[in-house]
Structures are given as structure tokens and as C-alpha cells.
Design a protein around this motif. Structure first.
Motif, PDB file in Angstrom:
ATOM      1  N   GLN A 212       0.834  -1.199   0.000  1.00 31.12           N
ATOM      2  CA  GLN A 212       0.000   0.000   0.000  1.00 31.12           C
ATOM      3  C   GLN A 212       0.871   1.252   0.000  1.00 31.12           C
ATOM      4  O   GLN A 212       1.895   1.319   0.690  1.00 31.12           O
ATOM      5  N   ARG A 213       0.458   2.251  -0.774  1.00 31.93           N
ATOM      6  CA  ARG A 213       1.210   3.515  -0.808  1.00 31.93           C
ATOM      7  C   ARG A 213       1.126   4.196   0.548  1.00 31.93           C
ATOM      8  O   ARG A 213       0.046   4.399   1.097  1.00 31.93           O
ATOM      9  N   ASN A 215       2.820   7.589   2.800  1.00 26.01           N
ATOM     10  CA  ASN A 215       3.514   8.864   2.708  1.00 26.01           C
ATOM     11  C   ASN A 215       4.176   9.201   4.045  1.00 26.01           C
ATOM     12  O   ASN A 215       3.838   8.612   5.077  1.00 26.01           O
ATOM     13  N   GLU A 225      -1.140   7.500   5.659  1.00 23.15           N
ATOM     14  CA  GLU A 225      -1.809   7.326   4.375  1.00 23.15           C
ATOM     15  C   GLU A 225      -2.165   8.668   3.743  1.00 23.15           C
ATOM     16  O   GLU A 225      -2.231   8.783   2.524  1.00 23.15           O
ATOM     17  N   SER A 227      -2.556  12.545   2.370  1.00 17.17           N
ATOM     18  CA  SER A 227      -1.741  13.396   1.505  1.00 17.17           C
ATOM     19  C   SER A 227      -1.281  14.660   2.214  1.00 17.17           C
ATOM     20  O   SER A 227      -0.387  15.362   1.738  1.00 17.17           O
ATOM     21  N   TYR A 236       5.966  10.939  -0.711  1.00 16.91           N
ATOM     22  CA  TYR A 236       5.926   9.497  -0.919  1.00 16.91           C
ATOM     23  C   TYR A 236       7.018   8.809  -0.099  1.00 16.91           C
ATOM     24  O   TYR A 236       8.173   9.238  -0.081  1.00 16.91           O
ATOM     25  N   ARG A 238       6.784   4.801   0.599  1.00 19.41           N
ATOM     26  CA  ARG A 238       6.980   3.410   0.173  1.00 19.41           C
ATOM     27  C   ARG A 238       5.704   2.896  -0.478  1.00 19.41           C
ATOM     28  O   ARG A 238       4.671   3.560  -0.464  1.00 19.41           O
ATOM     29  N   GLY A 239       5.782   1.656  -0.994  1.00 18.83           N
ATOM     30  CA  GLY A 239       4.621   0.996  -1.584  1.00 18.83           C
ATOM     31  C   GLY A 239       4.432   1.339  -3.056  1.00 18.83           C
ATOM     32  O   GLY A 239       5.186   2.115  -3.642  1.00 18.83           O
ATOM     33  N   TRP A 240       3.435   0.711  -3.649  1.00 16.51           N
ATOM     34  CA  TRP A 240       3.084   0.995  -5.039  1.00 16.51           C
ATOM     35  C   TRP A 240       2.285   2.281  -5.083  1.00 16.51           C
ATOM     36  O   TRP A 240       1.283   2.426  -4.362  1.00 16.51           O
ATOM     37  N   ARG A 241       2.671   3.186  -5.928  1.00 13.05           N
ATOM     38  CA  ARG A 241       2.053   4.517  -5.929  1.00 13.05           C
ATOM     39  C   ARG A 241       0.558   4.483  -6.213  1.00 13.05           C
ATOM     40  O   ARG A 241      -0.186   5.347  -5.751  1.00 13.05           O
ATOM     41  N   TRP A 242       0.093   3.504  -6.977  1.00 12.97           N
ATOM     42  CA  TRP A 242      -1.334   3.442  -7.318  1.00 12.97           C
ATOM     43  C   TRP A 242      -2.152   2.689  -6.272  1.00 12.97           C
ATOM     44  O   TRP A 242      -3.385   2.727  -6.304  1.00 12.97           O
ATOM     45  N   ASP A 244      -3.699   2.794  -3.347  1.00 17.06           N
ATOM     46  CA  ASP A 244      -4.237   3.573  -2.233  1.00 17.06           C
ATOM     47  C   ASP A 244      -5.194   2.716  -1.411  1.00 17.06           C
ATOM     48  O   ASP A 244      -5.376   1.525  -1.677  1.00 17.06           O
TER      49      ASP A 244
END
Length: 266
Positions: A212-213, A215, A225, A227, A236, A238-242, A244
Motif C-alpha cells: 500500500q502507498r 507517505n 496514508e 496526503s 511518498y 513506500r509501496g506501489w504509488r497506485w 491507495d
């Protein structure tokens, strides 16, 4: 007539949730569309399970809300659900309702029980787990984590997840009987909800701990999580940017649905 009744019922529930601030405006519109489809293309079984999830989750989100205010600042989404959250939690179930309407099969029903058990279990685990006196531990390593950290699990949260999944399974037995659907034992449906809910909830935690992305707050340095944190944009970490929170919920619900279907086959 079913579509008209569904639209009226969905409008009533979504409007009440909007007034109670359980839904944002976009969430209200999404809930209205979803509820109409659930009832119009389905029956009391599909719509009733959706309603049970939404009402129980909304009530739990208000439980000791003042104690959760700080933690909610770290989440990507808060207790007021927007359209993305509504579709992430109920969209997969809506797809199954439509599939069943086009090509009726028993497997859609079991997948649906698992999907809705997952979103219920995950929500219950989060709401109850954040109130636990002891901090959560990592689902992967067992290491103590700050409250509200993605990938953290606790005993109260796990018990809440089990209760939420079992409730969906038990309610499905009653609602299926009321809808004149094919009969299955109370034990089977309760077990499908329990196993599906736990499988999906733990999948959610594992995804949260791995891909999970996440921040990082540029002020306090906390991994979150959201923003924004401490009044500043986060960066950012860690995790895959997409990946969420909505994507995690959707994938976890698929895993929970598959687990419930496996229970029915075994």
C-alpha cells in the motif's frame, strides 16, 4: 416497480447518511445509485446485506469518535465516506448483483457474502482496534506499532473482524430465506461469512504492511496514508504509488469472496 422501490429506499438511506455526515455529497450520490441497483437487480438478500454493512459501520465510526480524531488525520479517508470509498466497499458486490441478474448462479451469492463480510470485518476491526488499550502489532513481524498504522493488528480488532464477518453470514441465511432463495444451512453461511471476512481483513493488513502507498509527514516524520499531515503536504515513502486505500479494500474484498466460495465448495 422494484427499481422504483429501490430508488426510494436508497434515496432515503443515503439522504439520512448525508445529513448525519456519514457520507459526503459524492458519497450520497454513489450510495443512491448503488442502493437502487442492489434492490432493482437483486432482492432483499442483496440490499439487506448492503444495508447491514453500511448501518453497522456508520454506527461504529461514531463510537468514541473523539478518541479517534487524531488517528483520522493519518488516514487517507475519514469516517465521512466519499464516492471512492462507497464504490471500493460496495462496488464489487454491485457487480455480483448484476452478474446474478444476467446469469443466475449460486456461486455469485457466496462470493457476495465473502465480499461484504470482508468490508464489514475490515471496518469493524479498524473502528474497534483503534480503541484498544494495547498498541497493535505488525501482521508480518509481530513488532509493536503505533495505533492506526497500516498492517497493524490487535486482539480486539481481530475479534471484531470475526464478529462482523459472522454477522454477515448469519444475516444472509435469514435474508435468503425471506427472499425465497435456495436454502443453505445456517452453519454453512455463517462459516462462509466468518472465514471470508477474516481472510479479507488479514489480506487488507498484509497489503497495508507491504505494497500500500504510504507517505511521510515532512513535519513530524510519521508514516501516514494521508496526503497532508501537520498542515503540510506529505511525501511518498513506500509501496506501489497506485495502491491507495480504496484499491486495497477492493483487492481484499476479492480475496474474501474467494475464501467464502471455497468454504461452500468444501
Amino acid at each position: 416497480m422494484l427499481w422504483i422501490l429501490g430508488a426510494c429506499g436508497a434515496l432515503l438511506v443515503a439522504g439520512a447518511a448525508y445529513r448525519k455526515r456519514s457520507l459526503s455529497f459524492s458519497g450520497m450520490i454513489a450510495a443512491f445509485v448503488m442502493g437502487t441497483i442492489y434492490f432493482g437487480a437483486g432482492n432483499a438478500f442483496w440490499f439487506g446485506i448492503l444495508l447491514l454493512f453500511f448501518i453497522s459501520s456508520s454506527l461504529l465510526s461514531k463510537l468514541h469518535h473523539e478518541n479517534k480524531a487524531e488517528l483520522e488525520l493519518t488516514y487517507d479517508k475519514t469516517g465521512t465516506r466519499d464516492a471512492g470509498q462507497v464504490f471500493a466497499n460496495g462496488g464489487m458486490g454491485m457487480l455480483l448483483v448484476l452478474l446474478n441478474a444476467v446469469y443466475p448462479l449460486e456461486l455469485w451469492g457466496f462470493l457476495f457474502i465473502g465480499v461484504m463480510a470482508t468490508v464489514t470485518s475490515d471496518t469493524w476491526a479498524t473502528e474497534i482496534g483503534t480503541l484498544a488499550k494495547k498498541p497493535p502489532r505488525s501482521v508480518l513481524t509481530g513488532k509493536v506499532l503505533p495505533a492506526g498504522t497500516s498492517g497493524g493488528v490487535s486482539l480486539p480488532g481481530t475479534l471484531a473482524a470475526a464478529a462482523g464477518g459472522a454477522l454477515i453470514g448469519a444475516a444472509s441465511w435469514l435474508l435468503r430465506a425471506a427472499s425465497g432463495m435456495e436454502d443453505h444451512s445456517f452453519l454453512l453461511l455463517s462459516l462462509a461469512g466468518l472465514i471470508g471476512g477474516l481472510a479479507g481483513a488479514f489480506a487488507d493488513s498484509i497489503l497495508g504492511a507491504t505494497v500500500q502507498r504510504m507517505n511521510r509527514c515532512s513535519v513530524c516524520g510519521r508514516e501516514v496514508e494521508a496526503s497532508r499531515h501537520c498542515g503540510q503536504p506529505t511525501v511518498y515513502a513506500r509501496g506501489w504509488r497506485w495502491m491507495d486505500n480504496d484499491a486495497v479494500n477492493a483487492i481484499s474484498s476479492i480475496i474474501g469472496g474467494a475464501a467464502a466460495l471455497l468454504v461452500s465448495l468444501l
